[in-house]
Write a protein that holds these residues in place. Structure first.
Motif, mmCIF file in Angstrom:
data_model
loop_
_atom_site.group_PDB
_atom_site.id
_atom_site.type_symbol
_atom_site.label_atom_id
_atom_site.label_comp_id
_atom_site.label_asym_id
_atom_site.label_seq_id
_atom_site.Cartn_x
_atom_site.Cartn_y
_atom_site.Cartn_z
ATOM 1 N N THR A 95 0.799 -1.146 0.079
ATOM 2 C CA THR A 95 0.114 0.128 0.079
ATOM 3 C C THR A 95 0.704 1.326 0.059
ATOM 4 O O THR A 95 2.024 1.204 0.224
ATOM 5 N N GLU A 96 0.204 2.503 -0.081
ATOM 6 C CA GLU A 96 0.744 3.754 -0.197
ATOM 7 C C GLU A 96 0.695 4.258 0.994
ATOM 8 O O GLU A 96 0.974 5.518 1.445
ATOM 9 N N ASP A 97 0.350 3.530 2.217
ATOM 10 C CA ASP A 97 0.075 3.983 3.671
ATOM 11 C C ASP A 97 0.972 3.248 4.563
ATOM 12 O O ASP A 97 1.166 2.109 4.648
ATOM 13 N N GLU A 98 1.231 3.937 5.670
ATOM 14 C CA GLU A 98 1.958 3.346 6.845
ATOM 15 C C GLU A 98 0.930 2.466 7.517
ATOM 16 O O GLU A 98 -0.023 2.829 7.641
ATOM 17 N N VAL A 99 1.435 1.194 8.036
ATOM 18 C CA VAL A 99 0.440 0.335 8.668
ATOM 19 C C VAL A 99 0.796 0.484 10.191
ATOM 20 O O VAL A 99 1.765 0.047 10.451
ATOM 21 N N SER A 100 -0.193 0.934 11.012
ATOM 22 C CA SER A 100 0.348 1.085 12.408
ATOM 23 C C SER A 100 0.647 -0.196 13.062
ATOM 24 O O SER A 100 1.459 -0.327 13.894
ATOM 25 N N TYR A 101 -0.186 -1.120 12.692
ATOM 26 C CA TYR A 101 -0.285 -2.543 13.510
ATOM 27 C C TYR A 101 -0.690 -3.529 12.511
ATOM 28 O O TYR A 101 -1.600 -3.287 11.409
ATOM 29 N N ILE A 102 0.275 -4.685 12.193
ATOM 30 C CA ILE A 102 0.011 -5.572 11.464
ATOM 31 C C ILE A 102 0.168 -7.111 12.001
ATOM 32 O O ILE A 102 1.022 -7.084 12.873
ATOM 33 N N GLN A 103 -0.597 -8.123 11.619
ATOM 34 C CA GLN A 103 -0.689 -9.327 12.261
ATOM 35 C C GLN A 103 -0.476 -10.483 11.228
ATOM 36 O O GLN A 103 -1.559 -10.213 10.163
ATOM 37 N N VAL A 104 0.201 -11.489 11.396
ATOM 38 C CA VAL A 104 -0.362 -12.741 10.578
ATOM 39 C C VAL A 104 -0.605 -13.786 11.463
ATOM 40 O O VAL A 104 -0.170 -13.908 12.510
ATOM 41 N N GLU A 105 -1.542 -14.478 11.017
ATOM 42 C CA GLU A 105 -2.013 -15.792 11.637
ATOM 43 C C GLU A 105 -1.992 -17.057 10.696
ATOM 44 O O GLU A 105 -2.728 -17.041 9.807
ATOM 45 N N TYR A 106 -1.530 -18.026 11.314
ATOM 46 C CA TYR A 106 -1.359 -19.255 10.663
ATOM 47 C C TYR A 106 -2.248 -20.343 11.756
ATOM 48 O O TYR A 106 -2.316 -20.447 13.034
ATOM 49 N N ASN A 107 -3.030 -21.217 10.924
ATOM 50 C CA ASN A 107 -3.516 -22.557 11.739
ATOM 51 C C ASN A 107 -2.446 -23.462 11.376
ATOM 52 O O ASN A 107 -1.761 -23.720 10.574
ATOM 53 N N LEU A 108 -2.103 -24.413 12.538
ATOM 54 C CA LEU A 108 -1.186 -25.560 12.437
ATOM 55 C C LEU A 108 -2.061 -26.632 12.434
ATOM 56 O O LEU A 108 -3.052 -26.794 13.400
ATOM 57 N N TYR A 109 -1.686 -27.801 11.734
ATOM 58 C CA TYR A 109 -2.312 -29.159 11.395
ATOM 59 C C TYR A 109 -1.378 -30.237 11.903
ATOM 60 O O TYR A 109 -0.180 -30.223 11.437
ATOM 61 N N ASP A 110 -2.025 -31.509 12.078
ATOM 62 C CA ASP A 110 -1.282 -32.572 12.349
ATOM 63 C C ASP A 110 -1.332 -33.440 10.961
ATOM 64 O O ASP A 110 -1.925 -32.647 10.034
ATOM 65 N N ALA A 111 -1.010 -34.583 11.066
ATOM 66 C CA ALA A 111 -0.771 -35.542 9.851
ATOM 67 C C ALA A 111 -2.196 -35.829 9.384
ATOM 68 O O ALA A 111 -2.174 -36.099 8.258
ATOM 69 N N ASP A 112 -3.194 -35.911 10.138
ATOM 70 C CA ASP A 112 -4.421 -36.132 9.942
ATOM 71 C C ASP A 112 -5.235 -34.990 9.415
ATOM 72 O O ASP A 112 -6.522 -35.105 8.969
ATOM 73 N N GLY A 113 -4.693 -33.742 9.436
ATOM 74 C CA GLY A 113 -5.337 -32.605 8.907
ATOM 75 C C GLY A 113 -6.087 -31.955 10.013
ATOM 76 O O GLY A 113 -6.884 -30.981 9.887
ATOM 77 N N ALA A 114 -6.337 -32.199 11.134
ATOM 78 C CA ALA A 114 -6.717 -31.857 12.558
ATOM 79 C C ALA A 114 -5.894 -30.662 13.193
ATOM 80 O O ALA A 114 -4.780 -30.885 12.991
ATOM 81 N N GLN A 115 -6.684 -29.595 13.230
ATOM 82 C CA GLN A 115 -5.855 -28.393 13.953
ATOM 83 C C GLN A 115 -5.478 -28.645 15.201
ATOM 84 O O GLN A 115 -6.128 -29.077 16.048
ATOM 85 N N VAL A 116 -4.250 -28.472 15.558
ATOM 86 C CA VAL A 116 -3.776 -28.592 16.681
ATOM 87 C C VAL A 116 -2.920 -27.237 17.398
ATOM 88 O O VAL A 116 -2.325 -27.314 18.474
ATOM 89 N N GLY A 117 -3.284 -26.263 16.733
ATOM 90 C CA GLY A 117 -2.960 -24.848 17.291
ATOM 91 C C GLY A 117 -2.890 -23.863 16.263
ATOM 92 O O GLY A 117 -3.311 -24.033 15.008
ATOM 93 N N THR A 118 -2.339 -22.756 16.734
ATOM 94 C CA THR A 118 -2.150 -21.486 15.788
ATOM 95 C C THR A 118 -0.658 -20.937 16.002
ATOM 96 O O THR A 118 -0.135 -21.143 17.047
ATOM 97 N N ALA A 119 -0.178 -20.119 14.992
ATOM 98 C CA ALA A 119 0.968 -19.187 15.145
ATOM 99 C C ALA A 119 0.669 -17.851 14.771
ATOM 100 O O ALA A 119 0.047 -17.825 13.969
#
Length: 143
Positions: free
Chosen positions: A82-106
Motif C-alpha cells: 500500500t501507499e500508507d504506513e500500517v500502524s499494526y499488522i498481524q499474520v495468523e496461521y493454523n497448525l495441523y497434524d498429519a491427519d489434518g486436524a488443527q492442533v494450534g495457531t501461530a
C-alpha cells in the motif's frame, strides 16, 4: 418577397438542425465513437484492473521451523504493497497434524510498517513440534 425569403431560410435552418439531431441520436444508438476521450483504452482498463486486484500485503519465503522442542515457528517475509504506513499488522496461521486436524495457531505482529516496507516475521505457535505436519495462512490484518 423579402418576407418569403426570411421564412424560407428559417425553414432550411430548422430542417438542417433536425437532420443533425437525427444523425446524432442514430450515431449514439449504434455505439457512437469508441475513441471517445471518456472511454479508457484496453491498456488503461488492464492497469486499473491490475491495481484493483493487487493485494495490500504479499507474503513470501514461508517456512516452518520445528527445531525448538517447545514451539513451532513459521518464518516469512511480508511486504506492505500500500501507499500508507500500517500502524499494526498481524499474520495468523493454523497448525495441523498429519491427519489434518488443527492442533494450534501461530501468530506474529509488528507496528509502523512503512509504505512498501518489508517485514521479516517469525510467527510463534505453542503446539508441540512433533505434532505439526503442516500450516495454513489464515489471516493478515493491518490498520
Amino acid at each position: 418577397m423579402a418576407k418569403n425569403g426570411k421564412k424560407g431560410i428559417g425553414k432550411i435552418v430548422l430542417i438542417v438542425l433536425a437532420v443533425l439531431v437525427v444523425i446524432g441520436v442514430a450515431g449514439t444508438a449504434l455505439g457512437g465513437n469508441s475513441d471517445s476521450a471518456d472511454a479508457p483504452d484496453a491498456a488503461g482498463q488492464a492497469e486499473t484492473q491490475q491495481a484493483e486486484e493487487q493485494e495490500p500485503y504479499t507474503i513470501t519465503d514461508e517456512a516452518m521451523d520445528t527445531s525448538n522442542p517447545y514451539a513451532v515457528f513459521i518464518d516469512g517475509t511480508l511486504t506492505n504493497n500500500t501507499e500508507d504506513e500500517v500502524s499494526y499488522i498481524q499474520v495468523e496461521y493454523n497448525l495441523y497434524d498429519a491427519d489434518g486436524a488443527q492442533v494450534g495457531t501461530a501468530l506474529a505482529n509488528t507496528n509502523n510498517l512503512q509504505p512498501g516496507g518489508v517485514w521479516k516475521f517469525e510467527a510463534y505457535g505453542t503446539a508441540s513440534p512433533d505434532e505439526v505436519a503442516s500450516y495454513e495462512l489464515i489471516d493478515v490484518m493491518g490498520f
